[in-house]
Design an enzyme around this catalytic site. Structure first.
Site, PDB file in Angstrom:
ATOM      1  N   SER A  42     -13.881  57.720  23.728  1.00  0.00           N
ATOM      2  CA  SER A  42     -14.404  56.587  22.971  1.00  0.00           C
ATOM      3  C   SER A  42     -15.698  56.081  23.587  1.00  0.00           C
ATOM      4  O   SER A  42     -15.972  56.309  24.775  1.00  0.00           O
ATOM      5  CB  SER A  42     -13.375  55.447  22.941  1.00  0.00           C
TER       6      SER A  42
ATOM      7  N   TYR B 208     -11.103  47.391  16.107  1.00  0.00           N
ATOM      8  CA  TYR B 208      -9.906  47.166  16.912  1.00  0.00           C
ATOM      9  C   TYR B 208      -9.561  45.700  17.169  1.00  0.00           C
ATOM     10  O   TYR B 208      -8.447  45.408  17.607  1.00  0.00           O
ATOM     11  CB  TYR B 208      -9.983  47.930  18.247  1.00  0.00           C
TER      12      TYR B 208
ATOM     13  N   CYS C  73      -2.527  30.944  27.269  1.00  0.00           N
ATOM     14  CA  CYS C  73      -2.017  30.612  28.596  1.00  0.00           C
ATOM     15  C   CYS C  73      -2.083  31.832  29.514  1.00  0.00           C
ATOM     16  O   CYS C  73      -1.071  32.327  30.003  1.00  0.00           O
ATOM     17  CB  CYS C  73      -0.582  30.094  28.476  1.00  0.00           C
ATOM     18  N   GLU C  74      -3.287  32.333  29.720  1.00  0.00           N
ATOM     19  CA  GLU C  74      -3.541  33.490  30.575  1.00  0.00           C
ATOM     20  C   GLU C  74      -4.904  33.306  31.225  1.00  0.00           C
ATOM     21  O   GLU C  74      -5.882  33.008  30.535  1.00  0.00           O
ATOM     22  CB  GLU C  74      -3.569  34.793  29.759  1.00  0.00           C
TER      23      GLU C  74
ATOM     24  N   GLU D 270     -14.735  61.959  12.710  1.00  0.00           N
ATOM     25  CA  GLU D 270     -13.930  60.781  12.392  1.00  0.00           C
ATOM     26  C   GLU D 270     -14.538  59.506  12.971  1.00  0.00           C
ATOM     27  O   GLU D 270     -13.993  58.906  13.896  1.00  0.00           O
ATOM     28  CB  GLU D 270     -12.505  60.974  12.910  1.00  0.00           C
ATOM     29  N   PRO D 271     -15.675  59.044  12.443  1.00  0.00           N
ATOM     30  CA  PRO D 271     -16.226  57.770  12.922  1.00  0.00           C
ATOM     31  C   PRO D 271     -15.423  56.589  12.398  1.00  0.00           C
ATOM     32  O   PRO D 271     -15.038  56.546  11.234  1.00  0.00           O
ATOM     33  CB  PRO D 271     -17.640  57.768  12.325  1.00  0.00           C
ATOM     34  N   GLY D 272     -15.126  55.657  13.248  1.00  0.00           N
ATOM     35  CA  GLY D 272     -14.467  54.415  12.841  1.00  0.00           C
ATOM     36  C   GLY D 272     -15.253  53.235  13.363  1.00  0.00           C
ATOM     37  O   GLY D 272     -15.883  52.493  12.617  1.00  0.00           O
ATOM     38  N   ARG D 273     -15.260  53.103  14.686  1.00  0.00           N
ATOM     39  CA  ARG D 273     -16.009  52.030  15.357  1.00  0.00           C
ATOM     40  C   ARG D 273     -17.482  52.047  14.930  1.00  0.00           C
ATOM     41  O   ARG D 273     -18.089  50.994  14.709  1.00  0.00           O
ATOM     42  CB  ARG D 273     -15.908  52.237  16.870  1.00  0.00           C
TER      43      ARG D 273
END
Length: 474
Positions: A247, A432, A402-403, A327-330
């Site tokens: 990626s 994503y 709360c992190e 397969e482009p997505g991003r």
């Protein structure tokens, strides 16, 4: 900074509070860096405008946090991939372009993909349901996944899915059994192989990464055995081989190594089994610009480079060039979307040595963008509702969960007068972020709002408390 470590955590490492070396203080904190944003994004009197709609005006109607999707930008990027890859070149060659639905998928996006002439790659039963609901031709759908059940496979075959990417020997047994049922239709498959190449940005490592859950290893001989078994399976049509190397890839070096190894397997299949596999999928992973340190290639450049790589390897191996797919997505949806937040608190935190850090807390966080916490991902941001004459300050944009690791943007220059009620927009959140969004701390997942030509429409509505409580049966 991602490479530094400290026993108490990365925030305590040397240099952690000075910002990354690539981040430069802007001459004007109000300016946008165009390559980080969708094509229609610009500032007008300090207000961020996308799709000819001012973000403060949009927020007045949909509230925050919200994902804002620029339809013109999405379609333009899809068309750019189609023109570069899918339209025939001077030699009559063409690729199949599969939009990777895992990046972000809804029925509207699935329809756009069909209208722009692309295919769609899905990797779950739910994603397949969205594609079918959108009316996409099933023959233009590829089905991925490392643990597809027999029920899921039967549904995909019955629906007429164009190809299933087989990932294990157990799955070969399942598709072989399904192929024996004449009432379901043709079972068309590709074999997912691991080429021993892992690409992450500019690092290409040739060892120790076949230890993963996806695919059949070429070096161990499992990939060849998978091909042999499928060719011997009655009713199964083996289309070819599939490879995916990583990626956020910014050059073609990793694809070159992978293509050489996968095509060598293709040549072995031709020589030893007497079959020329007609197709090859080189996967996706093409990078985008999240910050000024990123320099992605455009689709035309990628098509030229990848085409030369495959042609060269096929000549050396003396095999016919297969029909290719990617397969482009991003690379399509990532820059087309931004996330808009409202600032709730601004806090100056005293650090060692008299230094201070500005913490800007917003009304979202890791529930709508887990990538910073999960992958140590970098993002940028801008003040979206007004112009400022204040000096820039190095700030950290954090969420409301709360992190301590609930960070949206690790380091960015924002106006020194940023205050509660301001709007902050984060570009490059199309890939994503919504797909991996959660209800952590019982947060409500934000809506996806499409903007185009001065109009907006909600394509994925904001969750409500009724949605949240509907599955809690007491």
């Amino acid at each position: 900074m991602a490479g530094t470590t400290h026993e108490a955590g990365w925030a305590h490492a040397a240099g952690a509070f000075s910002g990354p070396s690539w981040l430069r203080q802007p001459a004007d904190v109000n300016d946008l860096v165009p390559r980080l944003w969708s094509r229609t994004a610009h500032k007008s009197d300090g207000e961020l405008v996308i799709g000819r709609i001012a973000i403060p005006e949009l927020v007045a109607n949909v509230n925050t946090p919200a994902y804002v999707l620029d339809e013109d930008d999405f379609r333009a990027r899809a068309r750019a991939f189609r023109r570069a890859f899918a339209d025939p070149d001077a030699d009559g060659h063409r690729w199949d372009v599969y939009y990777a639905g895992k990046a972000f998928l809804c029925t509207a996006v699935a329809r756009w993909i069909g209208e722009e002439g692309l295919c769609l790659d899905v990797c779950s039963n739910g994603e397949l349901s969205v594609a079918l609901r959108a009316g996409l031709d099933p023959a233009r759908i590829g089905y991925h996944g490392n643990n597809k059940t027999a029920i899921e496979l039967r549904r995909a075959v019955a629906a007429g899915v164009g190809r299933i990417v087989v990932d294990s020997f157990d799955e070969i047994d399942r598709v072989t059994e399904i192929a024996a049922d004449p009432g379901l239709g043709e079972v068309r498959v590709m074999v997912r192989v691991t080429a021993g190449v892992e690409a992450h940005t500019h690092e290409y490592i040739a060892t120790a990464h076949e230890d993963q859950k996806f695919g059949f290893s070429i070096s161990s001989g499992d990939a060849f055995e998978a091909v042999r078994r499928l060719l011997a399976s009655s009713g199964v049509t083996l289309l070819g081989l599939h490879s995916h190397i990583g990626s956020q890839i910014f050059d073609s070096a990793g694809f070159e190594v992978a293509a050489r190894r996968v095509l060598a397997l293709q040549a072995q299949v031709s020589t030893e089994l007497g079959v020329e596999l007609p197709e090859l999928d080189l996967g996706g992973g093409f990078g985008i610009a999240y910050t000024t340190q990123d320099d992605p290639s455009d689709p035309a450049q990628l098509a030229t480079e990848l085409g030369k790589i495959v042609a060269h390897e096929c000549r050396d191996l003396e095999i016919a060039e297969p029909r290719l797919s990617i397969e482009p997505g991003r690379a399509i949806v990532g820059p087309a979307m931004c996330t808009v937040y409202t600032v709730g608190t601004v806090k100056q935190v005293a650090l060692d040595g008299g230094r201070r850090r500005t913490y800007v807390s917003v009304d979202g966080g890791m529930s709508d963008n887990i990538r910073t916490a999960l992958y140590d991902a970098d993002y940028s941001c801008t003040l979206a509702n007004r112009a400022s004459t204040a000096e820039p300050v190095l700030a950290r944009v954090v969420g409301k969960h709360c992190e301590a690791g609930d960070i949206v943007v690790k380091d960015e220059f924002l106006p020194g007068d940023i205050r509660p009620g301001d709007l902050v927009a984060v570009p490059g959140t199309g890939a994503y972020c919504r797909s991996m969004a959660s209800n952590y701390n019982h947060a409500l997942r934000p809506p996806v709002v499409v903007v185009r030509d001065g109009e907006s429409r909600v394509v994925v509505r904001r969750e409500t408390e009724d949605d949240l409580l509907a599955t809690d049966v007491g």
